[in-house]
Design a protein around this motif. Structure first.
Motif, PDB file in Angstrom:
ATOM      1  N   MET A   1       0.711  -1.228   0.069  1.00  0.00           N
ATOM      2  CA  MET A   1       0.064   0.060  -0.077  1.00  0.00           C
ATOM      3  C   MET A   1       0.727   1.117  -0.069  1.00  0.00           C
ATOM      4  O   MET A   1       0.654   2.343  -0.658  1.00  0.00           O
ATOM      5  CB  MET A   1      -0.878   0.029   1.289  1.00  0.00           C
ATOM      6  CG  MET A   1      -1.689   1.261   1.299  1.00  0.00           C
ATOM      7  SD  MET A   1      -3.336   1.170   0.385  1.00  0.00           S
ATOM      8  CE  MET A   1      -3.201   2.988  -0.239  1.00  0.00           C
ATOM      9  N   CYS A   2       2.024   1.245   0.921  1.00  0.00           N
ATOM     10  CA  CYS A   2       2.809   2.571   1.039  1.00  0.00           C
ATOM     11  C   CYS A   2       3.949   2.178  -0.077  1.00  0.00           C
ATOM     12  O   CYS A   2       4.997   2.813   0.157  1.00  0.00           O
ATOM     13  CB  CYS A   2       3.102   2.811   2.438  1.00  0.00           C
ATOM     14  SG  CYS A   2       1.975   3.568   3.301  1.00  0.00           S
ATOM     15  N   LEU A   3       3.843   1.245  -0.721  1.00  0.00           N
ATOM     16  CA  LEU A   3       4.914   0.839  -1.625  1.00  0.00           C
ATOM     17  C   LEU A   3       5.199   2.302  -2.536  1.00  0.00           C
ATOM     18  O   LEU A   3       4.391   2.899  -3.189  1.00  0.00           O
ATOM     19  CB  LEU A   3       4.428  -0.226  -2.688  1.00  0.00           C
ATOM     20  CG  LEU A   3       5.753  -0.764  -3.638  1.00  0.00           C
ATOM     21  CD1 LEU A   3       6.562  -1.577  -2.931  1.00  0.00           C
ATOM     22  CD2 LEU A   3       4.986  -1.499  -4.806  1.00  0.00           C
ATOM     23  N   ALA A   4       6.429   2.622  -2.713  1.00  0.00           N
ATOM     24  CA  ALA A   4       6.897   3.415  -3.347  1.00  0.00           C
ATOM     25  C   ALA A   4       8.172   3.081  -4.167  1.00  0.00           C
ATOM     26  O   ALA A   4       9.258   2.512  -3.517  1.00  0.00           O
ATOM     27  CB  ALA A   4       7.149   4.798  -2.717  1.00  0.00           C
ATOM     28  N   VAL A   5       8.425   3.381  -5.233  1.00  0.00           N
ATOM     29  CA  VAL A   5       9.580   2.728  -6.152  1.00  0.00           C
ATOM     30  C   VAL A   5      10.402   3.927  -6.869  1.00  0.00           C
ATOM     31  O   VAL A   5       9.856   4.921  -7.405  1.00  0.00           O
ATOM     32  CB  VAL A   5       8.883   1.940  -7.164  1.00  0.00           C
ATOM     33  CG1 VAL A   5      10.144   1.175  -7.989  1.00  0.00           C
ATOM     34  CG2 VAL A   5       7.811   0.843  -6.726  1.00  0.00           C
ATOM     35  N   PRO A   6      11.582   3.592  -6.592  1.00  0.00           N
ATOM     36  CA  PRO A   6      12.720   4.682  -7.324  1.00  0.00           C
ATOM     37  C   PRO A   6      12.597   4.529  -8.755  1.00  0.00           C
ATOM     38  O   PRO A   6      12.875   3.352  -9.186  1.00  0.00           O
ATOM     39  CB  PRO A   6      13.921   4.386  -6.719  1.00  0.00           C
ATOM     40  CG  PRO A   6      13.924   3.043  -6.175  1.00  0.00           C
ATOM     41  CD  PRO A   6      12.453   2.536  -6.073  1.00  0.00           C
ATOM     42  N   LEU A  49      11.087   8.959  -5.868  1.00  0.00           N
ATOM     43  CA  LEU A  49      10.494   7.862  -5.645  1.00  0.00           C
ATOM     44  C   LEU A  49       8.857   8.140  -5.735  1.00  0.00           C
ATOM     45  O   LEU A  49       8.333   9.167  -5.569  1.00  0.00           O
ATOM     46  CB  LEU A  49      10.730   7.813  -3.978  1.00  0.00           C
ATOM     47  CG  LEU A  49      10.430   6.587  -3.180  1.00  0.00           C
ATOM     48  CD1 LEU A  49      11.549   5.513  -3.542  1.00  0.00           C
ATOM     49  CD2 LEU A  49      10.307   6.906  -1.700  1.00  0.00           C
ATOM     50  N   VAL A  50       8.433   7.085  -6.529  1.00  0.00           N
ATOM     51  CA  VAL A  50       6.883   7.279  -6.839  1.00  0.00           C
ATOM     52  C   VAL A  50       6.011   6.324  -6.205  1.00  0.00           C
ATOM     53  O   VAL A  50       6.181   5.318  -6.111  1.00  0.00           O
ATOM     54  CB  VAL A  50       6.799   7.088  -8.428  1.00  0.00           C
ATOM     55  CG1 VAL A  50       5.478   7.305  -8.968  1.00  0.00           C
ATOM     56  CG2 VAL A  50       7.909   8.261  -9.274  1.00  0.00           C
ATOM     57  N   HIS A  51       5.003   6.977  -5.746  1.00  0.00           N
ATOM     58  CA  HIS A  51       3.835   6.457  -4.858  1.00  0.00           C
ATOM     59  C   HIS A  51       2.550   6.658  -5.638  1.00  0.00           C
ATOM     60  O   HIS A  51       2.234   8.062  -5.799  1.00  0.00           O
ATOM     61  CB  HIS A  51       3.999   6.966  -3.550  1.00  0.00           C
ATOM     62  CG  HIS A  51       3.027   6.544  -2.780  1.00  0.00           C
ATOM     63  ND1 HIS A  51       2.720   5.044  -2.472  1.00  0.00           N
ATOM     64  CD2 HIS A  51       1.901   6.830  -2.127  1.00  0.00           C
ATOM     65  CE1 HIS A  51       1.564   4.892  -1.793  1.00  0.00           C
ATOM     66  NE2 HIS A  51       0.897   5.773  -1.383  1.00  0.00           N
ATOM     67  N   VAL A  52       1.852   5.705  -5.999  1.00  0.00           N
ATOM     68  CA  VAL A  52       0.433   6.039  -6.692  1.00  0.00           C
ATOM     69  C   VAL A  52       0.530   7.102  -7.402  1.00  0.00           C
ATOM     70  O   VAL A  52      -0.529   7.973  -7.486  1.00  0.00           O
ATOM     71  CB  VAL A  52      -0.680   5.977  -5.712  1.00  0.00           C
ATOM     72  CG1 VAL A  52      -0.749   4.693  -4.745  1.00  0.00           C
ATOM     73  CG2 VAL A  52      -0.743   7.005  -4.678  1.00  0.00           C
ATOM     74  N   GLY A  53       1.505   7.321  -8.451  1.00  0.00           N
ATOM     75  CA  GLY A  53       1.493   8.167  -9.525  1.00  0.00           C
ATOM     76  C   GLY A  53       2.096   9.697  -9.289  1.00  0.00           C
ATOM     77  O   GLY A  53       1.799  10.421  -9.820  1.00  0.00           O
ATOM     78  N   VAL A  54       2.293   9.756  -7.927  1.00  0.00           N
ATOM     79  CA  VAL A  54       2.912  11.070  -7.642  1.00  0.00           C
ATOM     80  C   VAL A  54       4.577  10.762  -6.978  1.00  0.00           C
ATOM     81  O   VAL A  54       4.636   9.871  -6.203  1.00  0.00           O
ATOM     82  CB  VAL A  54       2.028  11.490  -6.485  1.00  0.00           C
ATOM     83  CG1 VAL A  54       2.567  12.888  -5.961  1.00  0.00           C
ATOM     84  CG2 VAL A  54       0.539  11.678  -6.836  1.00  0.00           C
ATOM     85  N   ILE A  56       7.175  11.685  -4.606  1.00  0.00           N
ATOM     86  CA  ILE A  56       7.238  12.073  -3.251  1.00  0.00           C
ATOM     87  C   ILE A  56       8.438  12.549  -2.822  1.00  0.00           C
ATOM     88  O   ILE A  56       8.704  13.349  -1.674  1.00  0.00           O
ATOM     89  CB  ILE A  56       6.658  11.228  -2.240  1.00  0.00           C
ATOM     90  CG1 ILE A  56       7.122  10.063  -2.239  1.00  0.00           C
ATOM     91  CG2 ILE A  56       4.944  11.331  -2.592  1.00  0.00           C
ATOM     92  CD1 ILE A  56       6.283   9.189  -0.828  1.00  0.00           C
TER      93      ILE A  56
END
Ligand code: SF4
Lengths: 101, 369
Positions: A1-6, A49-54, A56
């Motif tokens: 859910m809080c996955l954020a990918v570089p 770092l991108v989380h759900v299209g944004v 951050i």
């Protein structure tokens, strides 16, 4: 859910009549769109770092090194392990698990 | 992949494990807050490799798992009765409500869509001007900027057919609630790196002061996790309680002020009910009255009576770190990811699902060996 990918910013475009900064971001082989509204200073070539299209956060290259040097700097790890050192069995079990992924 | 595979390097993992084995002299109970971290610990087999003195307990950090039952019922009602286009993240769609999940509503003909980003829901609203579009906006502080941004986009575009059903939870009040539980025995915390990416680290200082526990802001990759656990263990062994930041490549001490400004514009802090835990004061966000036109709670005046939780499910104790998933009598029996009794079995970041997948993989491995 809080996955954020570089991923790396390849191109920046202005959208919605020039109101919104969007980027094409490359993650390994995949590219996706991300909003840059939360990282106004990000530029092409930066890793974000991108989380759900944004996007951050912009990844800080210098700080990234710290994880690799922490053990050496805190001096409690002797870097010059003998070849074939006796790794704890748990470590070896670990690498088996890794190859499964 | 840059900034990813380096943090999965088995050799570096081995070095950190080795150091951890040398550091730990007694048993320490450490809670990781974030479900993403629970998933990483389990998926990479780290729990089995760490010294037995490191007792990791898993926190409430899966927003999908703590979204109240009646809110899911409300989303189902909006999709089925109000015929809105109901959008959310994949995990949320699968969580059982008191009668059904959104996925089951979809199978019954409701227009339910799984999206990657709330900004996509705004695009759906643009291309369906004669339909109402509702985004079921769940998440921690990490996801709040994106959900708030979707409202601002809809406003800029002059849309009147877009709203969000907000179920936003905040981490620090939940940590305080966990420590205030008289059964609590947590001695250190790994704080969730991506939450702090937005909020910064300073809001954890009062928790360190009050509860005298080390809190280490930690990333998600195996090396990050072991690094964060090692930093925590070193503090515990030295009798210290400090706030430290392991995830400095991503988390600035002040977080992301631009993202916080967007949150503050659209949301205000409110009390929140956490599924399995109960109401925690000032632990969530709700849409500000200025943006009521984009608040599905206001726009669709729906009253759903509260339904009771399954009495066999001990999710509340699991979410507070008092019990581990396999200590639940239903675990793997009447409760599996395919037919979950409670929310922690649904999301891959829920502790019960993470343990279930891990135990399956481990038994397969034993059979192969
Ligand atoms: S295993 Fe299932 S029934 Fe037991 S606590 Fe977890 S979700 Fe609830």
């Amino acid at each position: 859910m809080c996955l954020a990918v570089p991923g790396r910013i390849e191109r920046i475009d202005m959208r919605f009549n020039g109101m919104v900064r969007m980027a094409k971001v490359i993650f390994g082989g995949i590219s996706k769109e991300a909003s840059l509204e939360m990282v106004p200073h990000a530029k092409e070539g930066d890793y974000v770092l991108v989380h759900v299209g944004v996007a951050i956060s912009v990844v800080n290259e210098e700080e990234a090194q710290k994880t690799f040097t922490y053990l050496k700097e805190t001096g409690e790890f002797d870097e010059l392990l003998p070849e074939n050192y006796d790794a704890p069995p748990s470590v070896l079990a670990g690498s088996a698990l890794y190859s499964k992924n | 992949m840059k900034y990813l595979s380096e943090y999965r390097d088995p050799e570096l993992v081995g070095q950190y494990l080795n150091e951890l084995h040398k550091t730990v002299t007694q048993t320490w109970t450490i809670m990781e807050i974030c479900g993403g971290q629970t998933h990483s610990l389990v998926k990479h087999g780290l729990l089995a490799m760490m010294p037995s003195g490191i007792n990791m307990v898993h926190g409430p950090g899966c927003p999908v798992c703590v979204t109240p039952l009646n809110l899911i019922d409300k989303a189902v009602y909006l999709a089925e009765e109000k015929r809105v286009i109901l959008c959310s993240f994949g995990d949320m769609i699968r969580v059982p409500g008191s009668k059904k999940s959104l996925l089951e509503a979809k199978a019954g003909g409701a227009d339910v869509r799984i999206l990657y980003s709330p900004l996509e829901a705004v695009e759906i609203a643009v291309s369906n001007p004669d339909r109402e579009v509702v985004f079921f906006a769940v998440g921690f502080e990490t996801t709040a900027p994106a959900n708030a941004l979707s409202v601002l986009h809809a406003e800029r575009l002059g849309l009147n057919n877009y709203s969000i059903l907000a179920s936003h939870v905040l981490v620090p009040p939940a940590m305080a609630a966990i420590m205030d539980d008289e059964e609590a025995r947590i001695q250190g915390f790994l704080a969730a790196g991506h939450v702090c990416t937005i909020m910064g680290i300073h809001e954890y200082e009062p928790l360190v002061e009050q509860y005298k526990v080390p809190i280490v802001v930690t990333g998600f990759e195996p090396v990050d996790m072991l690094h964060g656990i090692l930093m925590t263990a070193r503090q515990l062994e030295r009798g210290e309680a400090k706030l430290e930041n392991q995830y400095t490549r991503v988390v600035q001490p002040d977080g992301n002020p631009d993202a916080r400004a967007v949150i503050e514009k659209v949301f205000c802090v409110s009390d929140r009910e956490w599924r399995g835990i109960g109401t925690i004061p000032t632990s969530g966000y709700e849409v500000r009255s200025e943006y009521a036109a984009f608040d599905a709670n206001v726009k669709f005046d729906v009253h759903i009576t509260k339904a009771p939780e399954s009495s066999d499910c001990i999710a509340g104790q699991v979410l507070k770190g008092l019990k581990k998933p396999h200590q639940c009598s239903q675990f793997g029996k009447s409760c599996t990811p395919i037919s979950p009794l409670g929310a922690p079995m649904v999301s891959s970041e829920g502790a019960c699902a993470a343990y279930y997948h891990f135990s399956q993989a481990a038994s397969e491995e034993l059979q192969e060996a």
